[in-house]
Motif scaffolding. Structure first.
Motif: not given
Length: 378
Positions: A220-221, A224-225, A227-228, A262
């Motif tokens: 997930i980290r 999400k990174k 995605q950011d 997410i």
């Protein structure tokens, strides 16, 4: 007399009509419903195809694929060491046949896999003298590889496993050659290059042991990174290499909810259920693991006991009950092989064993659990 004849005639007609209706009803009751038909509208039912099958040397198995499945993934022929063995050499013969088979049979086609630390050719990371290449050289090679492979099948392969198994069980990033030479940016670049090559294809991250809380959090980290940083990861593949006792259904459910939470689609990408004892205290799928054969590790060489058969059926039933519960989040459930005889589980992590991990036996016959899984959808 005439009236009696009319009554008799009517009774005969009614009897014939009733008989026809009864036959039709009996036919409807005995009509064979396949897995792909039963789960239509819920999620795709897929299978991995090996090189022998793709080459047309396993006709009976391919007929089974056409009958029962509506999604396919290449088990090995699209991995970089097979499709790109030398810097100036691409082997597209089997991948071309794989894609053509999927198109001819109206299947959902998944490409596997673009960037993976395992089954990657050594030349990716070395120059002519055997020295480690620079960051710039490896990025250029990655870009060329992804652009050529994805670009060749643009608009034809629906999804790609862009990066495979980049997170360790403890949630940290794997220190692969890609990581060591390029750094963490290789992940972003891989998805960027794939998106450039085919803007319409769905791009996935794929990994095993995703039910381990630390690994789940690490994935997930990672996503999400990305995605950011403006990178779209369309979905996350949960490799389904499971055993009779684990991972727990509750942990699998937590993973499905976490990944979908997410904004990622969820796929069960490599489903198989080993019935054999494990030589280690792990439930993952690290392909480098290799243990010595022993009879104690191969207890069912002559066939399964009734008790193990029951456990096998119950476990698959529990898994599919979970998948159905979350069919709004899961887009595909893919088995890692067509029948027991061609499953990698027979040779991992101990070579030469006899395992029974799939829904169809070595003669391509459905196991009893197949009907149970079909009935669950009604």
């Amino acid at each position: 007399m005439k009236r009696k004849k009319i009554i008799v005639a009517l009774l005969c007609v009614c009897g014939i009509t009733t008989g026809i209706t009864a036959c039709k009803n009996a036919t409807a009751r005995t009509e064979v419903v396949t897995l792909k038909d039963a789960y239509a509208g819920k999620f795709y039912i897929g299978t991995a195809l090996n090189e022998r099958q793709i080459a047309g040397k396993s006709e009976e198995e391919m007929e089974l694929v056409k009958k029962q499945f509506n999604a396919i993934v290449a088990e090995n022929c699209m991995k970089s060491e097979r499709i790109h063995p030398k810097e100036d050499t691409y082997n597209f013969a089997l991948p071309d046949k794989f894609v053509a088979f999927g198109e001819e049979n109206g299947m959902w086609i998944n490409g596997h896999t673009l960037i993976w630390h395992s089954q990657a050719p050594a030349w990716f990371f070395e120059d002519d003298q055997g020295n480690t290449v620079s960051r710039e050289v490896l990025i250029a090679r990655m870009k060329d590889h992804i652009h050529k492979v994805v670009g060749r099948y643009k608009g034809r392969v629906h999804t790609w496993d862009v990066v495979n198994e980049a997170v360790l069980d403890n949630g940290e990033l794997r220190k692969s050659k890609f990581y060591e030479i390029i750094g963490e940016d290789y992940l972003k670049l891989a998805f960027q290059f794939a998106r450039e090559a085919d803007p319409e294809a769905e791009l996935y991250y794929n990994d095993y042991s995703t039910a381990i809380p630390e690994k789940r959090a690490g994935i997930i980290r990672l996503v999400k990174k990305l995605q950011d940083e403006g990178i779209t990861v369309d979905g996350i593949g949960m490799q389904g290499h499971v055993g009779l006792d684990g991972p727990a259904i509750e942990e699998l459910e937590k993973t499905i909810l976490a990944f979908s939470g997410i904004g990622a689609k969820v796929m069960i990408t490599e489903l198989d259920l080993t019935v054999l004892p494990s030589p280690w205290e792990r439930t993952g799928a690290e392909v480098s693991a290799d243990f010595k054969y022993s009879k104690e590790m191969d207890p069912y060489a002559e066939g399964l006991t009734d008790s193990i058969k029951r456990q096998f059926d119950e476990r698959y039933t529990h898994l599919f009950r979970l998948f159905l519960k979350h069919s709004d989040k899961i887009t595909r459930v893919t088995f890692w092989g067509v029948n027991d005889g061609n499953s990698w589980r027979n040779n991992w992590p101990v070579r030469g064993r006899t395992d029974y991990p799939l829904l169809f036996d070595r003669n391509n016959h459905p196991k009893p659990v197949v009907d149970a899984l079909i009935q669950m959808t009604r």
